[in-house]
Design a protein around this motif. Structure first.
Motif, mmCIF file in Angstrom:
data_model
loop_
_atom_site.group_PDB
_atom_site.id
_atom_site.type_symbol
_atom_site.label_atom_id
_atom_site.label_comp_id
_atom_site.label_asym_id
_atom_site.label_seq_id
_atom_site.Cartn_x
_atom_site.Cartn_y
_atom_site.Cartn_z
ATOM 1 N N VAL A 71 0.102 3.939 -0.103
ATOM 2 C CA VAL A 71 -0.383 2.648 -0.609
ATOM 3 C C VAL A 71 0.318 1.501 0.106
ATOM 4 C CG1 VAL A 71 -0.341 1.140 -2.650
ATOM 5 C CG2 VAL A 71 -1.179 3.483 -2.841
ATOM 6 N N ARG A 92 2.355 9.140 -2.320
ATOM 7 C CA ARG A 92 1.248 8.237 -2.661
ATOM 8 C C ARG A 92 1.678 6.778 -2.514
ATOM 9 N NH1 ARG A 92 -3.484 6.635 -2.178
ATOM 10 N NH2 ARG A 92 -4.414 5.651 -3.968
ATOM 11 N N ARG A 93 2.880 6.453 -2.974
ATOM 12 C CA ARG A 93 3.366 5.079 -2.837
ATOM 13 C C ARG A 93 3.511 4.702 -1.371
ATOM 14 N NH1 ARG A 93 7.721 5.681 -6.785
ATOM 15 N NH2 ARG A 93 9.121 5.036 -5.134
ATOM 16 N N ASP A 131 -1.143 1.308 3.628
ATOM 17 C CA ASP A 131 -2.512 0.777 3.609
ATOM 18 C C ASP A 131 -2.511 -0.730 3.393
ATOM 19 O OD1 ASP A 131 -3.488 3.325 3.967
ATOM 20 O OD2 ASP A 131 -4.103 3.594 1.875
ATOM 21 N N TYR A 132 -1.666 -1.195 2.487
ATOM 22 C CA TYR A 132 -1.576 -2.625 2.217
ATOM 23 C C TYR A 132 -1.123 -3.371 3.471
ATOM 24 C CZ TYR A 132 -0.476 -6.972 -0.161
ATOM 25 O OH TYR A 132 -0.441 -8.279 -0.542
ATOM 26 N N ALA A 153 -6.226 -2.276 -0.812
ATOM 27 C CA ALA A 153 -5.018 -1.602 -1.265
ATOM 28 C C ALA A 153 -4.249 -2.408 -2.298
ATOM 29 C CB ALA A 153 -4.116 -1.296 -0.065
ATOM 30 N N ARG A 184 4.300 11.461 -5.975
ATOM 31 C CA ARG A 184 4.277 10.039 -6.314
ATOM 32 C C ARG A 184 4.844 9.212 -5.160
ATOM 33 N NH1 ARG A 184 7.643 9.557 -10.872
ATOM 34 N NH2 ARG A 184 6.024 10.627 -12.028
ATOM 35 N N GLU A 186 -4.883 -3.483 -5.418
ATOM 36 C CA GLU A 186 -4.843 -2.977 -6.790
ATOM 37 C C GLU A 186 -3.978 -1.731 -6.891
ATOM 38 O OE1 GLU A 186 -5.968 -4.443 -9.580
ATOM 39 O OE2 GLU A 186 -6.456 -6.096 -8.251
ATOM 40 N N ALA A 187 -4.105 -0.842 -5.911
ATOM 41 C CA ALA A 187 -3.263 0.365 -5.919
ATOM 42 C C ALA A 187 -1.795 -0.024 -5.809
ATOM 43 C CB ALA A 187 -3.665 1.293 -4.784
ATOM 44 N N LEU A 232 -0.564 -1.068 -9.146
ATOM 45 C CA LEU A 232 -0.419 0.062 -10.063
ATOM 46 C C LEU A 232 0.771 0.948 -9.725
ATOM 47 C CD1 LEU A 232 -4.151 1.112 -10.407
ATOM 48 C CD2 LEU A 232 -2.723 0.086 -12.174
ATOM 49 N N LEU A 233 1.002 1.198 -8.450
ATOM 50 C CA LEU A 233 1.997 2.189 -8.045
ATOM 51 C C LEU A 233 3.279 1.605 -7.461
ATOM 52 C CD1 LEU A 233 -0.369 4.776 -6.337
ATOM 53 C CD2 LEU A 233 0.611 4.900 -8.611
#
Length: 179
Positions: free
Chosen positions: A48, A44-45, A51-52, A95, A41, A97-98, A101-102
């Protein structure tokens, strides 16, 4: 029957030992699963968040180039708004929306603040505004909100403090006017 009773303590010890081993293995597996899930997790964060930031930085770079065409910035590779429009659309925000979410709430809030300033930079070029002082103030806001975003990401992921976002850049070389 007395032979069974004589062996009962040993049999009880074997059963208790087997049960204890089973419970220790189950608990260890459960703890390992939780640690691995937490690590995945966090990875992944981080992905994200990065990427943002890359999406916004692409947009910022394009706005620098448009601002240079308008005389607001010194970027060496200027672009007209018409040339930049398809590139700005491509830079987009996949990025976002991700991140919603995260991302941790503090990071999402700082990301929103940074994105608002970047949208103002885009509008500056779209409206073909020529105001170098106002552009410089906008750049300072963008740098500050970017640094706030990076600080929130580091805090969320328990990363050590990093370099400040505003690196010292040497002044551009002034070219003599050809006569």
């Amino acid at each position: 029957m007395s032979a069974f009773i004589q062996r009962l303590p040993a049999l009880t010890g074997v059963v208790i030992g087997a049960l204890g081993s089973y419970l220790a293995i189950v608990r260890g597996d459960r703890d390992r699963f939780r640690r691995e899930r937490t690590a995945r997790r966090e990875e992944r964060r981080l992905s994200v968040y990065a990427d943002y930031a890359r999406c916004l930085k692409r947009t910022v770079t394009l706005t620098y180039r448009v601002a240079a065409r308008l005389g607001n910035d010194l970027h060496p590779h200027s672009l007209s708004h018409e040339e930049a429009a398809p590139l700005l659309a491509e830079a987009g925000d996949p990025a976002g929306e991700a991140l919603l979410l995260l991302g941790a709430p503090a990071v999402v809030e700082k990301a929103r603040s940074w994105a608002v300033v970047v949208m103002e930079m885009e509008r500056f070029g779209r409206e073909r505004t020529r105001a170098p002082e106002a552009w410089q103030a906008l750049l300072e806001r963008q740098r500050r909100t970017r640094e706030e975003y990076c600080t929130a990401v580091r805090a969320d992921l328990a990363l050590p403090d990093g370099r400040p976002a505003a690196w010292q850049v040497p002044p551009p070389h002034v070219r003599p006017d050809p006569e």
